[in-house]
Scaffold this motif. Sequence first.
Motif, PDB file in Angstrom:
ATOM      1  N   ASP A  73       0.858  -1.177   0.000  1.00 18.32           N
ATOM      2  CA  ASP A  73       0.000   0.000   0.000  1.00 18.32           C
ATOM      3  C   ASP A  73       0.908   1.244   0.000  1.00 18.32           C
ATOM      4  N   ARG A  75       0.351   4.556   0.288  1.00 15.16           N
ATOM      5  CA  ARG A  75       0.153   5.574   1.323  1.00 15.16           C
ATOM      6  C   ARG A  75       0.753   5.113   2.649  1.00 15.16           C
ATOM      7  N   ARG A  76       0.515   3.852   3.018  1.00 11.85           N
ATOM      8  CA  ARG A  76       1.069   3.338   4.272  1.00 11.85           C
ATOM      9  C   ARG A  76       2.600   3.327   4.238  1.00 11.85           C
ATOM     10  N   THR A  77       3.163   2.980   3.091  1.00  9.66           N
ATOM     11  CA  THR A  77       4.615   2.975   2.959  1.00  9.66           C
ATOM     12  C   THR A  77       5.194   4.351   3.244  1.00  9.66           C
ATOM     13  N   TRP A  79       3.964   6.971   5.105  1.00 12.82           N
ATOM     14  CA  TRP A  79       3.954   7.495   6.476  1.00 12.82           C
ATOM     15  C   TRP A  79       4.820   6.657   7.415  1.00 12.82           C
ATOM     16  N   VAL A  80       4.918   5.358   7.160  1.00 11.97           N
ATOM     17  CA  VAL A  80       5.789   4.528   7.992  1.00 11.97           C
ATOM     18  C   VAL A  80       7.254   4.936   7.807  1.00 11.97           C
ATOM     19  N   ARG A 189      -0.527  10.136   6.562  1.00 13.91           N
ATOM     20  CA  ARG A 189      -1.462   9.101   7.016  1.00 13.91           C
ATOM     21  C   ARG A 189      -2.917   9.500   6.763  1.00 13.91           C
TER      22      ARG A 189
END
Length: 430
Positions: A73, A75-77, A79-80, A189
């Motif tokens: 994903d 978007r998740r990549t 913010w992490v 996020r």
Amino acid sequence: MTSDVGRLPTGFGRLWAAQTVSSLGDGVSHAALPLLALTLTRDPLALAVVTAAGTLPWLLFGVLGGALVDRWDRRRTMWVMDAARAASLAIPAAAAALDVLSIPLLAVVAFLLGLGGLFFDTAATAYLPDLLGRDPALLERANSRLRGAQTAMSGFAGPPAGSALLALGRAVPLLADAVSFALSALLVRSLPAVPRPVPQVRESLLRQARAGASYVFRDRLLLGLALRPAVGNIAFLAVATVLALFAHDRLGIGTFGFGLLLTAEATGGLLGAGIASLLGRRLGTGTALTCTAAAEGLAILGLAAAPNPYVAGLALAVYGAGMGATMVLGPSLRQAIVPAHLMGRVASTSRMLAMCAAPFGAFLGGWLASTYDVRTPLYTAAGLLLTMTAVTSTMTSNHRVEAALRRSANRRSLVEDSHPARVTDAVISA
């Protein structure tokens, strides 16, 4: 989605804000880290180690990183990775506060920041065309804003702030950058979800990575777009490695003056990003890219021969303008013509070529300065940039650009005819 350049999705504003905040922190570190390193050593090769360490992740994991981003994903990549980079900056900040900061530690942290940047930048590059429906006009407008914010913050506002914060303590600019990454992670996020590309036949990670790399090397236009930043990074890192030393020894300027010198480059970059779309419309994207590359080479030549800080600042401003326009036109074109399911791998392959060239440029600059003179890396960089301009001019010609855009438009039309509901949902979600 239409080519209404006046209407960008609401989610883009949050992405823009996240990059603006993060770029301000990067600008603080951009000025502070070379000056921090100079407090530890005067050896140009030791300075080159720190500079090169941040680019090594692209050499080791570049293509595989793109294949992973195409599976994850996006978007998740993002913010992490921002959260991880904020945490990693706590290491040198603590070391600086305890007075145990060292060149090896700075190199390790630079490597960790580079690794986080690899995944974040690849995911962001793949996320943006999904958000904007691969509309070429919207992509140019969005990349112009993103590049403008990055240039203004990381080059215009950040360097003087970094120099000033360094006077308050060696840990202060590092903590400022950590806070910027944390704020960026929170903004990213909150971005809207976008439809994932249709999964391809299950293949091994290595096979998928090779497919992305092969796609770039088989296409002369994409290869030309990738070679420009690759050769450009050799030149840029050769200059960046010795720029602080050049400014101090040859131009006679101190810490605050060095920050102003970087600000001159950023001012040009801001102008270049702002006029990139105009250049593309007036000259054609291919011709505009050739002209901006030539301007970069001539500007570095002027910097090498600069007799005083004012001429050096003007040369850096011209160089920044060429780079700013290039970094809007090139990525926008790539995002418009590459299929969605390959975007992460193509982006990472192109960026890997650029970043893998960077350590060579850093060590080349350090070696030339140590062996000959601090101006020698600048003259060498100018020669490389002008040679690259001549070699790639036909690979990224207007004719090739227009043909690639037509093929991409036809491909999107076929997809829309096959999946009309999916395309509508993508526009609504954006």
